[in-house]
Design an enzyme around this catalytic site. Structure first.
Site, short mmCIF file in Angstrom:
data_model
loop_
_atom_site.label_atom_id
_atom_site.label_comp_id
_atom_site.label_asym_id
_atom_site.label_seq_id
_atom_site.Cartn_x
_atom_site.Cartn_y
_atom_site.Cartn_z
N LYS A 193 0.53 -0.96 0.20
CA LYS A 193 0.16 -0.10 0.10
C LYS A 193 0.73 1.48 -0.28
CE LYS A 193 -4.29 -1.72 1.83
NZ LYS A 193 -5.64 -1.11 2.80
N LYS B 286 -4.70 -11.07 -5.50
CA LYS B 286 -6.04 -11.31 -5.51
C LYS B 286 -7.41 -10.63 -5.29
CE LYS B 286 -5.71 -8.19 -0.97
NZ LYS B 286 -6.41 -8.55 0.93
N LYS C 199 -11.53 -4.98 -3.13
CA LYS C 199 -12.50 -3.45 -3.02
C LYS C 199 -13.02 -3.21 -4.46
CE LYS C 199 -14.61 -4.55 1.57
NZ LYS C 199 -14.48 -4.30 3.04
P1 AMP Z 1 -10.91 -6.27 4.47
O1 AMP Z 1 -12.35 -6.19 2.75
O2 AMP Z 1 -10.35 -5.88 3.77
O3 AMP Z 1 -11.80 -5.68 5.32
O4 AMP Z 1 -11.23 -7.65 4.54
C1 AMP Z 1 -11.97 -8.88 5.70
C2 AMP Z 1 -12.08 -10.24 5.27
O5 AMP Z 1 -12.24 -10.99 3.84
C3 AMP Z 1 -10.63 -10.49 5.70
O6 AMP Z 1 -10.91 -11.46 6.66
C4 AMP Z 1 -9.69 -10.43 4.81
O7 AMP Z 1 -8.85 -11.85 5.24
C5 AMP Z 1 -11.02 -11.19 3.65
N1 AMP Z 1 -10.65 -11.48 2.22
C6 AMP Z 1 -10.54 -9.94 1.78
N2 AMP Z 1 -10.30 -10.47 0.55
C7 AMP Z 1 -10.08 -11.74 0.03
C8 AMP Z 1 -10.08 -12.70 -1.24
N3 AMP Z 1 -9.52 -12.29 -2.37
N4 AMP Z 1 -9.46 -13.60 -0.45
C9 AMP Z 1 -10.11 -13.96 0.88
N5 AMP Z 1 -10.43 -14.23 1.65
C10 AMP Z 1 -10.54 -12.64 1.41
#
Ligand code: AMP
Ligand code: TRP
Length: 327
Positions: free
Chosen positions: A111, A193, A196
């Site tokens: 980041k 990966k 969002k």
């Molecule tokens: P965040 O959107 O960063 O708040 O992520 C929320 C949850 O989703 C966390 O537990 C992340 O590890 C999981 N997560 C985010 N992106 C992925 C992905 N591409 N594959 C699997 N888990 C994900």
């Protein structure tokens, strides 16, 4: 009963990766664990957020938590900033962590890479995450693979503090990762990966996507040109990602799926995956609108904050006392 804590950032576009890596576990765990699920708005402001958008996204995630089946009668659902212990413990733990270990975090490197000025919050973000977890004497943290390093750091900090102030200071938590959904890759570029924030909306499937969008995104997913359906993430990341998603939704292992399929090509695999995904997301969409518009939503968050705060305050009293803070 063991205690579970996890959080999701209210930054919009909750996608299949979030669901299959983390959220699906949240639901599975709530019957035999004491679960606390947070909407981590203080994490979201590590990058600039529009206040109106942020406020909306907080309620969106809360509604989505309930739409996927998190039951506020069983689990605590609350917003991080409503419990002041997160920020307070975050600061205390900053004073028990090293800049070196924070600069080493892969997510920070990604980041901050190439930028002239980088927000301090991006660097200290994993310490706030450690505070979130340790504040509730958490045993288990269900997350996606990308959070593995942050969980390790949280354990290191807890062990370090315990070493200094006694084993009864913090519970040392374990991460919990799914076999199939732990790392869902972007559909348009399976070496990245699913995220969002990617500009191409077809790189991801959001949980509230319409059937037609789901179909389009999967049918145009990047694969390869050798045409052979085989699980090989290194050489065939696109097809392997689709098989992984298939496995996560169907609850069957990739080996099992491959053993009894009669697909003639990638198109057949994609068509089946479209149907599977549409079917899995349909009930979520149906529940969501009703919950998002209901008055109950804010009442759930208020009640959740109260219950979370009661647990957090106990920990904070103990921690202030151990560190010698106050009088
Ligand atoms: P965040 O959107 O960063 O708040 O992520 C929320 C949850 O989703 C966390 O537990 C992340 O590890 C999981 N997560 C985010 N992106 C992925 C992905 N591409 N594959 C699997 N888990 C994900
Ligand atoms: N850092 C996590 C992410 O970006 C979100 C998060 C914040 C979290 N605090 C947490 C996850 C505590 C689990 C436990 O995905």
């Amino acid at each position: 009963m063991k205690r579970v804590f996890s959080g999701v950032q209210p930054t919009g576009n909750i996608h299949l990766g979030n669901y299959l890596g983390a959220l699906k576990q949240f639901v599975e765990l709530q019957d035999d664990h004491e679960c606390i699920y947070c909407i981590v708005d203080e994490h979201a402001i590590t990058v600039p957020q529009d206040p109106e958008e942020l406020r909306k996204h907080i309620l969106d995630v809360a509604a989505l938590y309930m739409a996927i089946g998190i039951d506020p009668k069983k689990s605590i659902i609350f917003v991080q900033s409503a419990v002041s212990g997160h920020a307070e413990l975050g600061w205390i733990l900053c004073c028990s962590s090293y800049t070196g270990e924070l600069y080493r975090m892969t997510q920070f490197k990604a980041k901050s890479g190439g930028k002239e000025s980088v927000g301090t919050g991006l660097l200290t973000y994993p310490v706030l995450m450690a505070a979130d977890i340790l504040l509730y004497d958490t045993d288990v943290v269900p997350v996606g693979n990308d959070q593995k390093q942050h969980i390790e750091l949280c354990r290191d900090i807890a062990i370090r503090v315990n070493h200094r102030f006694g084993e009864d200071t913090f519970v040392v938590p374990d991460g919990r990762f799914m076999k199939a959904g732990a790392r869902v890759m972007a559909l348009d570029d399976p070496t990245q990966k699913m995220s969002k924030s990617a500009l191409n909306e077809h790189s991801r499937i959001s949980l509230l996507d319409q059937d037609s969008k789901i179909k389009k995104s999967i049918m145009r997913a990047t694969t390869d040109s050798d045409g052979e359906i085989r699980f090989d993430p290194e050489n065939k990341p696109g097809v392997s990602n689709l098989l992984n998603i298939y496995s996560a939704f169907s609850g069957r292992s990739v080996e099992e799926i491959l053993a009894d399929q009669n697909w003639r090509g990638y198109g057949d695999l994609k068509k089946e995956l479209v149907a599977l995904t549409q079917e899995a997301l349909r009930p979520i969409k149906q529940n969501y609108d009703e919950i998002r518009e209901s008055d109950e939503l804010k009442a759930v968050l208020r009640d959740g904050a109260e219950r979370a705060n009661a647990i957090a305050e106990k920990t904070m009293k103990r921690v202030r006392d151990k560190f010698g803070l106050g009088f």
